[in-house]
Design a protein around this motif. Sequence first.
Motif, short mmCIF file in Angstrom:
data_model
loop_
_atom_site.label_atom_id
_atom_site.label_comp_id
_atom_site.label_asym_id
_atom_site.label_seq_id
_atom_site.Cartn_x
_atom_site.Cartn_y
_atom_site.Cartn_z
N GLU A 208 0.83 -1.21 0.00
CA GLU A 208 0.00 0.00 0.00
C GLU A 208 0.87 1.25 0.00
N MET A 209 1.99 1.20 0.70
CA MET A 209 2.91 2.33 0.71
C MET A 209 3.50 2.56 -0.68
N PHE A 210 3.90 1.48 -1.37
CA PHE A 210 4.38 1.62 -2.73
C PHE A 210 3.35 2.34 -3.60
N ARG A 211 2.08 1.94 -3.48
CA ARG A 211 1.03 2.53 -4.30
C ARG A 211 0.80 4.00 -3.94
N TYR A 212 0.88 4.30 -2.65
CA TYR A 212 0.71 5.70 -2.24
C TYR A 212 1.82 6.57 -2.80
N LEU A 213 3.06 6.11 -2.71
CA LEU A 213 4.19 6.88 -3.23
C LEU A 213 4.09 7.05 -4.74
N ASP A 214 3.59 6.04 -5.42
CA ASP A 214 3.36 6.17 -6.85
C ASP A 214 2.30 7.24 -7.12
N GLY A 215 1.26 7.25 -6.31
CA GLY A 215 0.19 8.23 -6.49
C GLY A 215 0.64 9.66 -6.33
N ILE A 216 1.61 9.89 -5.43
CA ILE A 216 2.11 11.27 -5.23
C ILE A 216 3.38 11.54 -6.04
N LYS A 217 3.77 10.55 -6.88
CA LYS A 217 4.92 10.69 -7.78
C LYS A 217 6.22 10.95 -7.03
N LYS A 218 6.38 10.29 -5.88
CA LYS A 218 7.61 10.42 -5.12
C LYS A 218 8.64 9.42 -5.65
#
Length: 248
Positions: free
Chosen positions: A153-163
């Motif tokens: 879920e953290m991977f997906r969140y970071l992808d969502g914010i383009k980090k």
Amino acid sequence: MTGYIHQLESFGSVDGPGVRFIIFFAGCPLRCKYCHNPDTWDITKGKPYTADELLAEALTCREYWGEKGGITVSGGEPLMQIDFLLELFTKAKEQKINTCIDTAGGPFTKEGAWFEQFRRLMSVTDLLLMDIKHIDEDEHVQLTGHTGKNIREMFRYLDGIKKPIWIRHVLVPGITDNDEYLMLTRDFIRTLSNVQRVEILPYHGLGAMKYKDLGIDYVLKDTESPSAERVARAKEILECEKYDGWKQ
């Protein structure tokens, strides 16, 4: 505010771009079978520092960082001390320092005050180095003693914010050195748009003596390092050469 630190390294060259000042945080919720730093697990064994004290130490090395270097926090697991880490990185950004977090993501949650602190932390973080311990949930629990659901879920969140992230995967014979699992890991990585680099880290047993000194059974003591051919195969499957959106 006080943080608990295992050790400091002045001239790191593999934990982020350029030359890095590395701060190893004490404390980790995971118990990875191949961990080579079991002496970082216990947060109470860390040495207390303030953010200002750590920055003062780091800035003595700044002339060696070049344009891309800076501070990397590692561990242990730095996200276990998120309030202190937020203070440290906020002050680092006031000094225009490049900031990087080396994390396994174990503490991640999208709930409550912790997530609000994490959102603020991402605004002062330039890059994350993240492990994919194991792509299979049951195998992840066996390997680390911890679920991998929140980490994905953290991977997906970071992808969502383009980090931007660099991904690391430890290749362990009999555990992660498996073409089927590697292909599933590749498929997961392909769903992410923020990956700048993918690395294979061949397993080694160099930390075995630490387990003996700590009186902890090292369950992988009979596991050998993967062959050069298997490392090459893993790099091919994970398409490591494809991810070159960074320059050292």
